[in-house]
Design a protein around this motif. Structure first.
Motif, PDB file in Angstrom:
ATOM      1  N   LEU A  39       3.339  54.887 -15.240  1.00  8.06           N
ATOM      2  CA  LEU A  39       2.729  54.636 -16.686  1.00  8.06           C
ATOM      3  C   LEU A  39       3.318  55.854 -17.232  1.00  8.06           C
ATOM      4  O   LEU A  39       3.269  56.927 -16.981  1.00  8.06           O
ATOM      5  N   LEU A  40       3.884  55.433 -18.424  1.00  4.57           N
ATOM      6  CA  LEU A  40       4.176  56.561 -19.460  1.00  4.57           C
ATOM      7  C   LEU A  40       3.284  56.463 -20.724  1.00  4.57           C
ATOM      8  O   LEU A  40       3.275  55.242 -21.483  1.00  4.57           O
ATOM      9  N   VAL A  41       2.865  57.526 -20.960  1.00  4.34           N
ATOM     10  CA  VAL A  41       1.742  57.756 -22.078  1.00  4.34           C
ATOM     11  C   VAL A  41       2.507  58.357 -23.148  1.00  4.34           C
ATOM     12  O   VAL A  41       3.054  59.493 -23.078  1.00  4.34           O
ATOM     13  N   ILE A  42       2.616  57.756 -24.454  1.00  8.25           N
ATOM     14  CA  ILE A  42       3.259  58.527 -25.549  1.00  8.25           C
ATOM     15  C   ILE A  42       1.907  58.818 -26.544  1.00  8.25           C
ATOM     16  O   ILE A  42       1.399  57.823 -27.090  1.00  8.25           O
ATOM     17  N   ASP A  43       1.578  60.059 -26.387  1.00 12.12           N
ATOM     18  CA  ASP A  43       0.396  60.650 -27.387  1.00 12.12           C
ATOM     19  C   ASP A  43       0.921  61.101 -28.734  1.00 12.12           C
ATOM     20  O   ASP A  43       1.710  61.850 -28.892  1.00 12.12           O
ATOM     21  N   LEU A  44       0.360  60.186 -29.803  1.00  9.84           N
ATOM     22  CA  LEU A  44       0.547  60.348 -31.106  1.00  9.84           C
ATOM     23  C   LEU A  44      -0.539  60.761 -31.950  1.00  9.84           C
ATOM     24  O   LEU A  44      -0.490  60.897 -33.091  1.00  9.84           O
ATOM     25  N   VAL A  74       0.686  53.643 -25.833  1.00  4.16           N
ATOM     26  CA  VAL A  74       0.521  54.451 -27.017  1.00  4.16           C
ATOM     27  C   VAL A  74      -0.838  54.887 -27.300  1.00  4.16           C
ATOM     28  O   VAL A  74      -1.848  54.206 -27.304  1.00  4.16           O
ATOM     29  N   ARG A  75      -1.088  56.087 -27.247  1.00  4.13           N
ATOM     30  CA  ARG A  75      -2.295  56.869 -27.278  1.00  4.13           C
ATOM     31  C   ARG A  75      -2.631  57.550 -28.517  1.00  4.13           C
ATOM     32  O   ARG A  75      -1.675  58.362 -28.768  1.00  4.13           O
ATOM     33  N   GLY A  76      -3.810  57.447 -29.173  1.00  2.00           N
ATOM     34  CA  GLY A  76      -4.184  58.238 -30.208  1.00  2.00           C
ATOM     35  C   GLY A  76      -3.527  58.220 -31.509  1.00  2.00           C
ATOM     36  O   GLY A  76      -3.374  59.309 -32.168  1.00  2.00           O
ATOM     37  N   VAL A  81      -0.492  55.398 -38.583  1.00  2.00           N
ATOM     38  CA  VAL A  81       0.308  54.987 -37.526  1.00  2.00           C
ATOM     39  C   VAL A  81      -0.052  53.678 -37.172  1.00  2.00           C
ATOM     40  O   VAL A  81       0.765  52.710 -37.112  1.00  2.00           O
ATOM     41  N   ARG A  82      -1.411  53.419 -36.900  1.00  2.00           N
ATOM     42  CA  ARG A  82      -1.885  52.031 -36.654  1.00  2.00           C
ATOM     43  C   ARG A  82      -1.483  51.240 -37.565  1.00  2.00           C
ATOM     44  O   ARG A  82      -1.191  49.908 -37.305  1.00  2.00           O
ATOM     45  N   ARG A  83      -1.793  51.200 -38.755  1.00  2.30           N
ATOM     46  CA  ARG A  83      -1.223  50.585 -39.791  1.00  2.30           C
ATOM     47  C   ARG A  83      -0.060  50.226 -39.731  1.00  2.30           C
ATOM     48  O   ARG A  83       0.338  48.845 -39.973  1.00  2.30           O
ATOM     49  N   MET A  84       1.024  50.983 -39.442  1.00  2.70           N
ATOM     50  CA  MET A  84       2.440  50.901 -39.663  1.00  2.70           C
ATOM     51  C   MET A  84       2.679  49.859 -38.441  1.00  2.70           C
ATOM     52  O   MET A  84       3.591  48.809 -38.461  1.00  2.70           O
ATOM     53  N   LEU A  85       2.154  50.044 -37.086  1.00  3.39           N
ATOM     54  CA  LEU A  85       2.247  49.286 -36.014  1.00  3.39           C
ATOM     55  C   LEU A  85       1.895  47.946 -36.338  1.00  3.39           C
ATOM     56  O   LEU A  85       2.410  46.894 -35.719  1.00  3.39           O
ATOM     57  N   ARG A  92       0.574  43.913 -31.205  1.00  2.00           N
ATOM     58  CA  ARG A  92       0.469  42.592 -30.334  1.00  2.00           C
ATOM     59  C   ARG A  92       1.623  42.814 -28.959  1.00  2.00           C
ATOM     60  O   ARG A  92       1.086  42.034 -28.011  1.00  2.00           O
ATOM     61  N   VAL A  93       2.281  43.662 -29.086  1.00  2.03           N
ATOM     62  CA  VAL A  93       3.360  43.833 -28.064  1.00  2.03           C
ATOM     63  C   VAL A  93       3.068  45.080 -27.104  1.00  2.03           C
ATOM     64  O   VAL A  93       3.032  45.089 -25.925  1.00  2.03           O
ATOM     65  N   LEU A  94       2.805  46.227 -27.901  1.00  2.00           N
ATOM     66  CA  LEU A  94       2.423  47.636 -27.213  1.00  2.00           C
ATOM     67  C   LEU A  94       1.075  47.719 -26.886  1.00  2.00           C
ATOM     68  O   LEU A  94       0.040  47.132 -27.488  1.00  2.00           O
ATOM     69  N   ASP A  95       0.780  48.380 -25.826  1.00  2.00           N
ATOM     70  CA  ASP A  95      -0.581  48.732 -25.449  1.00  2.00           C
ATOM     71  C   ASP A  95      -0.773  49.850 -26.068  1.00  2.00           C
ATOM     72  O   ASP A  95      -0.238  51.046 -26.126  1.00  2.00           O
TER      73      ASP A  95
END
Length: 111
Positions: A39-44, A74-76, A81-85, A92-95
Motif C-alpha cells: 500500500l502506498l499512501v499519498i497524504d495531501l 490518496v489521503r486527506g 483538491v477533492r474538487r479538482m480530482l 472514480r479511479v483513485l482510492d
C-alpha cells in the motif's frame, strides 16, 4: 504475484502540488513505488491545491501500483483538491480517503 516486503509506505506532500513541484514530488513518489509496498499512501493533508500535471502523476502512480499488485491511497485531500480530482473524474479511479482533522500522518518518506 510479487511478494511485498513492505506493507505500507506513506509520502506526505507538504506544499501545493503544482508546476515544478509536481516533478520533484513525482520523483519522491516514484522512489516510494520502487520500494514495492503493498500500500502506498499519498497524504495531501498539507497540500492546498493540485494542477492537471499532478492529476496525471497520480494516475501514473496508480497504474504502477496496480501493475505491481499494490494499491495507491490518496489521503486527506483538501476540498479544493477533492474538487479538482472530481472535475478530472479521477475520483472514480483513485482510492481517496478523508482523514479526521488533527489526526497526524505517519510518514515514511518526507521531503
Amino acid at each position: 504475484m510479487p511478494e511485498h516486503t513492505i506493507p505500507e509506505t506513506t509520502v506526505v506532500v507538504t506544499e501545493a502540488l503544482e508546476g515544478t513541484a509536481v516533478q520533484l514530488w513525482g520523483d519522491t513518489i516514484a522512489a516510494a513505488v520502487g520500494l514495492e509496498p503493498a500500500l502506498l499512501v499519498i497524504d495531501l493533508h498539507d497540500s492546498p491545491s493540485i494542477d492537471a500535471s499532478a492529476v496525471v502523476m497520480l494516475l501514473q502512480t496508480h497504474r504502477s501500483m496496480v501493475c505491481a499488485d499494490g494499491r495507491l491511497l490518496v489521503r486527506g485531500a483538501a476540498p479544493r483538491v477533492r474538487r479538482m480530482l472530481g472535475l478530472a473524474r479521477v475520483d472514480r479511479v483513485l482510492d481517496i480517503e478523508d482523514r479526521a482533522a488533527g489526526e497526524p500522518a505517519v510518514p515514511t518518506v518526507r521531503r
